[in-house]
Structure formats: C-alpha cells, structure tokens
Design a protein around this motif. Sequence first.
Motif, PDB file in Angstrom:
ATOM      1  N   ALA A   1       0.857  -1.194   0.000  1.00 31.92           N
ATOM      2  CA  ALA A   1       0.000   0.000   0.000  1.00 31.92           C
ATOM      3  C   ALA A   1       0.888   1.238   0.000  1.00 31.92           C
ATOM      4  CB  ALA A   1      -0.932   0.022   1.214  1.00 31.92           C
TER       5      ALA A   1
ATOM      6  N   LEU B   1      -0.882   9.957  -5.220  1.00 29.61           N
ATOM      7  CA  LEU B   1      -1.958   9.035  -4.846  1.00 29.61           C
ATOM      8  C   LEU B   1      -2.575   8.392  -6.090  1.00 29.61           C
ATOM      9  CD1 LEU B   1      -3.743  11.201  -2.115  1.00 29.61           C
ATOM     10  CD2 LEU B   1      -1.813   9.646  -1.865  1.00 29.61           C
TER      11      LEU B   1
ATOM     12  N   GLN C   1      -2.415   4.320  -7.543  1.00 28.10           N
ATOM     13  CA  GLN C   1      -3.601   3.586  -8.001  1.00 28.10           C
ATOM     14  C   GLN C   1      -3.416   3.080  -9.434  1.00 28.10           C
ATOM     15  OE1 GLN C   1      -7.443   5.580  -6.636  1.00 28.10           O
ATOM     16  NE2 GLN C   1      -5.919   7.059  -5.919  1.00 28.10           N
TER      17      GLN C   1
ATOM     18  N   PRO D   1      -3.201  -0.004  -3.524  1.00 32.81           N
ATOM     19  CA  PRO D   1      -4.135   0.751  -2.685  1.00 32.81           C
ATOM     20  C   PRO D   1      -3.435   1.861  -1.913  1.00 32.81           C
ATOM     21  CG  PRO D   1      -4.335  -1.623  -2.327  1.00 32.81           C
ATOM     22  CD  PRO D   1      -3.097  -1.410  -3.129  1.00 32.81           C
ATOM     23  N   VAL D   2      -4.232   2.817  -1.443  1.00 34.73           N
ATOM     24  CA  VAL D   2      -3.710   4.010  -0.776  1.00 34.73           C
ATOM     25  C   VAL D   2      -4.251   4.091   0.649  1.00 34.73           C
ATOM     26  CG1 VAL D   2      -3.732   6.539  -0.798  1.00 34.73           C
ATOM     27  CG2 VAL D   2      -3.476   5.272  -2.943  1.00 34.73           C
ATOM     28  N   ILE D   3      -3.365   4.411   1.587  1.00 34.05           N
ATOM     29  CA  ILE D   3      -3.758   4.750   2.956  1.00 34.05           C
ATOM     30  C   ILE D   3      -3.435   6.232   3.116  1.00 34.05           C
ATOM     31  CG2 ILE D   3      -3.423   4.311   5.421  1.00 34.05           C
ATOM     32  CD1 ILE D   3      -2.341   1.519   4.617  1.00 34.05           C
TER      33      ILE D   3
ATOM     34  N   VAL E   1      -9.378   9.221  -4.010  1.00 31.48           N
ATOM     35  CA  VAL E   1      -9.326   7.922  -3.332  1.00 31.48           C
ATOM     36  C   VAL E   1     -10.733   7.559  -2.856  1.00 31.48           C
ATOM     37  CG1 VAL E   1      -8.312   6.600  -1.433  1.00 31.48           C
ATOM     38  CG2 VAL E   1      -6.952   8.359  -2.596  1.00 31.48           C
TER      39      VAL E   1
ATOM     40  N   ASP F   1     -12.802   5.202  -0.235  1.00 34.03           N
ATOM     41  CA  ASP F   1     -12.599   4.465   1.010  1.00 34.03           C
ATOM     42  C   ASP F   1     -13.369   3.145   0.997  1.00 34.03           C
ATOM     43  OD1 ASP F   1     -13.015   3.646   3.886  1.00 34.03           O
ATOM     44  OD2 ASP F   1     -11.791   5.430   4.213  1.00 34.03           O
TER      45      ASP F   1
ATOM     46  N   THR G   1     -10.541   2.128  -3.501  1.00 36.37           N
ATOM     47  CA  THR G   1      -9.135   2.224  -3.918  1.00 36.37           C
ATOM     48  C   THR G   1      -8.201   2.491  -2.742  1.00 36.37           C
ATOM     49  OG1 THR G   1      -9.247   4.611  -4.380  1.00 36.37           O
ATOM     50  CG2 THR G   1      -9.844   3.114  -6.178  1.00 36.37           C
ATOM     51  N   GLY G   2      -8.737   2.570  -1.524  1.00 34.38           N
ATOM     52  CA  GLY G   2      -7.883   2.828  -0.375  1.00 34.38           C
ATOM     53  C   GLY G   2      -8.681   2.965   0.897  1.00 34.38           C
TER      54      GLY G   2
ATOM     55  N   PHE H   1      -6.660  -1.546   7.194  1.00 33.60           N
ATOM     56  CA  PHE H   1      -6.301  -1.908   5.825  1.00 33.60           C
ATOM     57  C   PHE H   1      -5.968  -3.394   5.723  1.00 33.60           C
ATOM     58  CE2 PHE H   1      -2.780  -2.852   2.941  1.00 33.60           C
ATOM     59  CZ  PHE H   1      -3.367  -2.575   1.719  1.00 33.60           C
TER      60      PHE H   1
END
Length: 386
Positions: A272, A285, A289, A294-296, A307, A309, A318-319, A337
């Motif tokens: 991530a 970001l 993707q 994935p993004v935190i 993004v 959630d 996507t995050g 996550f």
Amino acid sequence: MPLKYALVHEWLTPKATGGSELVVREILNHVDADLYALIDFESSNPESYLYKRQIGTTFLQHFPFARNGVQKYLPFLPLAIEQLDLREYDVILSSSHAVAKGVLTRPDQLHICYCHSPMRYAWDLTFDYLSHSNLGSGAVGWVTRYLLHRLRYWDVLSANRVDYFIANSQHIARRIWRCYRREATVIYPPVNIEAFPFFEQKEDFYLTVSRLESYKQVSLIVKAFNQLQRPLVIIGTGSEMKKIREIANSNIQILGWQPDDVVKKYMARAKAFVYAACEDFGIALVEAQACGTPVIAYGAGGALETVRDIRSCGDTATGIFFRMQTEAALVEAVEKFEMYENLFNPEYLRSHSAQFSPQIFAGRYLDFLNNCKEKRPSIQERSGFL
C-alpha cells in the motif's frame, strides 16, 4: 489573424518536477504559446523537454543561488512577475501556485489562470513557514510577519487581474473562494497513467514517496510504523531527512532521492502507498492507483476526490482514510487496511486512475479555453470569429 498566446509559470528548474510542471508541459503540447517564468534553468538542461526553448525571465534569473530555489527571495517575487511585458499577446495563460497570476495585462487581453493553490506561504502554511525557518523569531520574525501580511494584500489584489480561474481540485476551488472570493472551474491535472507499471502481485512492504518537509508529515508516518513494526520504504529528500533518519527504527528503509524508474518499481510492488499530508490534489496518490496499489491517506484535501474508502465504497474502493493527522489514527488505519487487504481489486484501481489521464485534462482545458474566448468580443474580433 491567429491569436498570440503567452504561458506564465513561477519557476523552471531541474528540481521543479511536480504537478504544476506537468500542467505546463501538457498545455504546451496543445497550445502554441511563448513561455515565461521568474527564472529558467530548464532551457539550458539537455535532459529537459524545454532544452534550447526561448523562455522569458525576470531580474531574479541573475540573483545568487536562484537556481536552488527562488523562494528565498519571496519579498521580490510580486515585483519581479510584474516586470514581464506581455503587451503583444492576446491570451495570457498562467499556471500559478505563488505569483504567476499577478502579471500585468490590458483590459482587452484574456487572462485564464490554472491555480494549483493560493500562495501557500501567505495563507495556509504561514505558521508552518515561520516555525520551521530561521525567520520566525525575534525582530526578524516580526519583519517576516509584516512582509507576509503585505504579501496577502498583493495576492488578493493580483487575483483581480484574472478573468477566469481553473482549480486543480474542489479543495483548491474552495480555497480560491475563501482567499479571493472568486469562483473557479475544476479541471483535474494530468497524470501520465500509462507511464506506471501495473502489478497485481504485491510484496510485503509499505511505501511513501514525498519531499521530506514538515508539512508533508513523513515523520508522523515514521512514528506510526515504529509502533506497527511493519516494513516501510521512504523515497524522497528534504530538510527533515536528518530528523527522519534519527527517529526511524530498523523496519524502516530510507532510500532518499531515487530516479523515476526506481520509484515506479517500488510503487508497483508495494502492499500500500501511505500518505499523511493534506494535498491540494495529490498526484502521487493517483500514480499509486495506476499501479494497482491501494492508498492509505489522510482523509482531507484532494485525497477525498481521488481515493475511494473501502468502508463506504466496497468493491469499488481504492484505499482507506484516516481522519486525524495523529500516529494513533494512522496505526488504526493500517490495521484496518490489513483486515480489508484482500478485498481490493488492482484492476479497478487502474481503471479508476484513468479519469485523470492527460487526454481528459487536455480535452477539458481546451474546451474551457475556447468557451472563455467566445465570451470576449475583443478576442473574437482578432481571431476572425466576427
């Protein structure tokens, strides 16, 4: 008779490679414009797409150490940008995150500003700028505060020189309204999706790529991962490099600056991508993707527009967001996550990122430009519309 275009940006140097520079490059791909900037060290750089291009500059070009950052001459920036003589042009396009929008224009010229942010030093980052520099305390601190106060006056005044504003996100459109009381049309910046490799199989490490400056909150990420004891890779350099090296535990690998191909390799293979700053838009970001990663992210600013959630979007996520810039909130987000990790669809992440492609940016920007020209009789007359 064809219209003459000028494109004005703040500075052009090998170190300036962010989202605003991507916007400049994409505009030049579609608009035949003469280019201007406060300083230019790219036209002499053989590795730059601007190599040997004729670029107009200001007196700051000849100031000592300007190449390493003209921001050190902050009080001179408004004066410098006002010295650019653009009288011969019909349409002025500015790409502005500081003073580019402040060029002087005639009433019959059309000025369209793509605003990446109202001047950060003067507005949102004032207290960060004061507290993390040598200019925030004592007599020098009061002089600096007064100069920033005057800079805010100029910044609002210069906003009146713009006919139409474009913002790079809804977040920035709200800031433009708050600072200038001007409406802005949102056109997301171009992200070169195709340049980023797509990998479905991820490795067991987290990644952050960022300038190591206080407002980027990389030290917060480090402290959270010290607690988590999960493997973290940090790519980037900046004034907080020494501090981050000192506080990082052995589970954290700090690579410093890396070339693009190395960044892309890590971004594609990371479990991530972690980001703790409040971004204007957040190109990194979207790049993550595009790799299917994935993004935190801190749930504020432009991240809310790029993004999705997993707690609210399900299989189109996507995050995951954390809502406070604290170690505890980030630790909780990483643990959440890992609970949802297998639910992310890398192919969907890639397709989601495609809405920020250069092709979509170009279409929306050129449509906006043409619509603005049609609203101005003086421009229509010179271009032969009437």
